[in-house]
Design a protein around this motif. Structure first.
Motif, mmCIF file in Angstrom:
data_model
loop_
_atom_site.group_PDB
_atom_site.id
_atom_site.type_symbol
_atom_site.label_atom_id
_atom_site.label_comp_id
_atom_site.label_asym_id
_atom_site.label_seq_id
_atom_site.Cartn_x
_atom_site.Cartn_y
_atom_site.Cartn_z
ATOM 1 N N HIS A 1 0.820 -1.238 -0.088
ATOM 2 C CA HIS A 1 0.200 -0.021 -0.026
ATOM 3 C C HIS A 1 0.888 1.269 -0.007
ATOM 4 O O HIS A 1 0.305 2.453 -0.283
ATOM 5 C CB HIS A 1 -0.843 -0.114 1.164
ATOM 6 N N HIS A 2 1.992 1.112 0.289
ATOM 7 C CA HIS A 2 2.888 2.319 0.297
ATOM 8 C C HIS A 2 3.874 2.564 -1.046
ATOM 9 O O HIS A 2 4.353 3.205 -1.434
ATOM 10 C CB HIS A 2 4.001 2.086 1.346
ATOM 11 N N VAL A 3 4.062 1.126 -1.581
ATOM 12 C CA VAL A 3 5.037 1.024 -2.686
ATOM 13 C C VAL A 3 4.408 1.526 -4.282
ATOM 14 O O VAL A 3 3.298 0.568 -4.373
ATOM 15 C CB VAL A 3 5.939 -0.234 -2.781
ATOM 16 N N LEU A 4 4.957 2.493 -4.744
ATOM 17 C CA LEU A 4 4.411 2.920 -6.078
ATOM 18 C C LEU A 4 4.967 2.101 -7.224
ATOM 19 O O LEU A 4 4.447 1.422 -7.738
ATOM 20 C CB LEU A 4 4.452 4.147 -6.264
ATOM 21 N N ALA A 5 6.382 2.173 -7.097
ATOM 22 C CA ALA A 5 7.084 1.289 -8.266
ATOM 23 C C ALA A 5 8.591 1.203 -7.412
ATOM 24 O O ALA A 5 8.838 1.689 -6.677
ATOM 25 C CB ALA A 5 7.113 2.235 -9.394
ATOM 26 N N SER A 6 9.446 0.373 -8.239
ATOM 27 C CA SER A 6 10.820 0.308 -7.757
ATOM 28 C C SER A 6 11.442 -0.135 -8.889
ATOM 29 O O SER A 6 11.163 -1.080 -10.085
ATOM 30 C CB SER A 6 10.820 -1.045 -6.572
ATOM 31 N N THR A 7 12.927 0.228 -9.134
ATOM 32 C CA THR A 7 13.827 -0.202 -9.963
ATOM 33 C C THR A 7 14.824 -0.556 -9.527
ATOM 34 O O THR A 7 15.748 -0.325 -8.554
ATOM 35 C CB THR A 7 14.112 1.385 -10.647
ATOM 36 N N HIS A 8 15.187 -1.704 -10.255
ATOM 37 C CA HIS A 8 16.859 -2.570 -9.527
ATOM 38 C C HIS A 8 17.631 -2.234 -10.726
ATOM 39 O O HIS A 8 17.564 -2.560 -11.736
ATOM 40 C CB HIS A 8 16.147 -4.200 -9.500
ATOM 41 N N ILE A 9 18.800 -2.161 -10.280
ATOM 42 C CA ILE A 9 20.133 -1.780 -11.084
ATOM 43 C C ILE A 9 21.124 -2.655 -10.494
ATOM 44 O O ILE A 9 21.512 -2.566 -9.397
ATOM 45 C CB ILE A 9 20.460 -0.416 -10.892
ATOM 46 N N HIS A 10 21.750 -3.484 -11.462
ATOM 47 C CA HIS A 10 22.776 -4.299 -11.056
ATOM 48 C C HIS A 10 24.140 -3.560 -11.365
ATOM 49 O O HIS A 10 24.480 -3.301 -12.332
ATOM 50 C CB HIS A 10 22.839 -5.603 -11.932
ATOM 51 N N LEU A 11 24.788 -3.031 -10.156
ATOM 52 C CA LEU A 11 25.794 -2.037 -10.374
ATOM 53 C C LEU A 11 27.155 -2.614 -10.895
ATOM 54 O O LEU A 11 28.161 -2.184 -11.300
ATOM 55 C CB LEU A 11 25.968 -1.396 -9.030
ATOM 56 N N SER A 12 27.254 -4.114 -10.092
ATOM 57 C CA SER A 12 28.527 -4.643 -10.455
ATOM 58 C C SER A 12 28.256 -6.294 -10.321
ATOM 59 O O SER A 12 26.946 -6.583 -9.917
ATOM 60 C CB SER A 12 29.708 -4.331 -9.418
#
Ligand code: NI
Length: 138
Positions: A82-93
């Motif tokens: 109910h709080h989370v609108l969206a999320s983006t995951h980035i593989h940095l290394s």
């Protein structure tokens, strides 16, 4: 947009010079717009400790190799769907992941969610940037 009200304020000369420099260095076209934004910032900050609704971003940098951490972080977000609108995951290394989670809700709930995520073992760094839904800023 509500009606404009003109007001005059008294400032020490040195403080006024500092204000002019801030206005100029920040690229504002005029002093009024700078002061309006300053007031809005203070309003937004004053809401962060209250039950008012905020829009925020939680940034997590974590170790991908940490056992079950990705699953835990996803689990926590599901519980707070109910709080989370969206999320983006980035593989940095090879080992390091970053996740930016956009959230909305009452400030206390958002803070609790950010604390819960950051306290998981393997989270190397986290940030919480809170803003406003803008509803009472004009
Ligand atoms: Ni990753």
């Amino acid at each position: 947009m509500s009606e404009l009200v003109r007001l005059s304020i008294s400032l020490e000369e040195s403080l006024c010079e500092k204000l002019e420099k801030l206005v100029k260095d920040s690229g504002y076209v005029n002093r009024s717009e700078y002061i309006r934004d300053m007031i809005r910032n203070r309003i937004v900050e004053s809401q962060w400790d209250e039950a008012s609704e905020v829009v925020a971003t939680i940034t997590l940098v974590y170790n991908h190799a940490q056992r079950e951490l990705s699953e835990k972080l996803t689990d926590i977000q599901h519980k707070s769907h109910h709080h989370v609108l969206a999320s983006t995951h980035i593989h940095l290394s090879h080992e390091i992941c970053a996740e930016m989670i956009m959230v909305k809700g009452e400030a206390s709930g958002i803070r609790a969610l950010a604390d819960c995520l950051r306290s998981q073992k393997g989270v190397l760094h986290s940030g919480l940037t809170m803003s406003s839904t803008g509803s009472n800023l004009h």
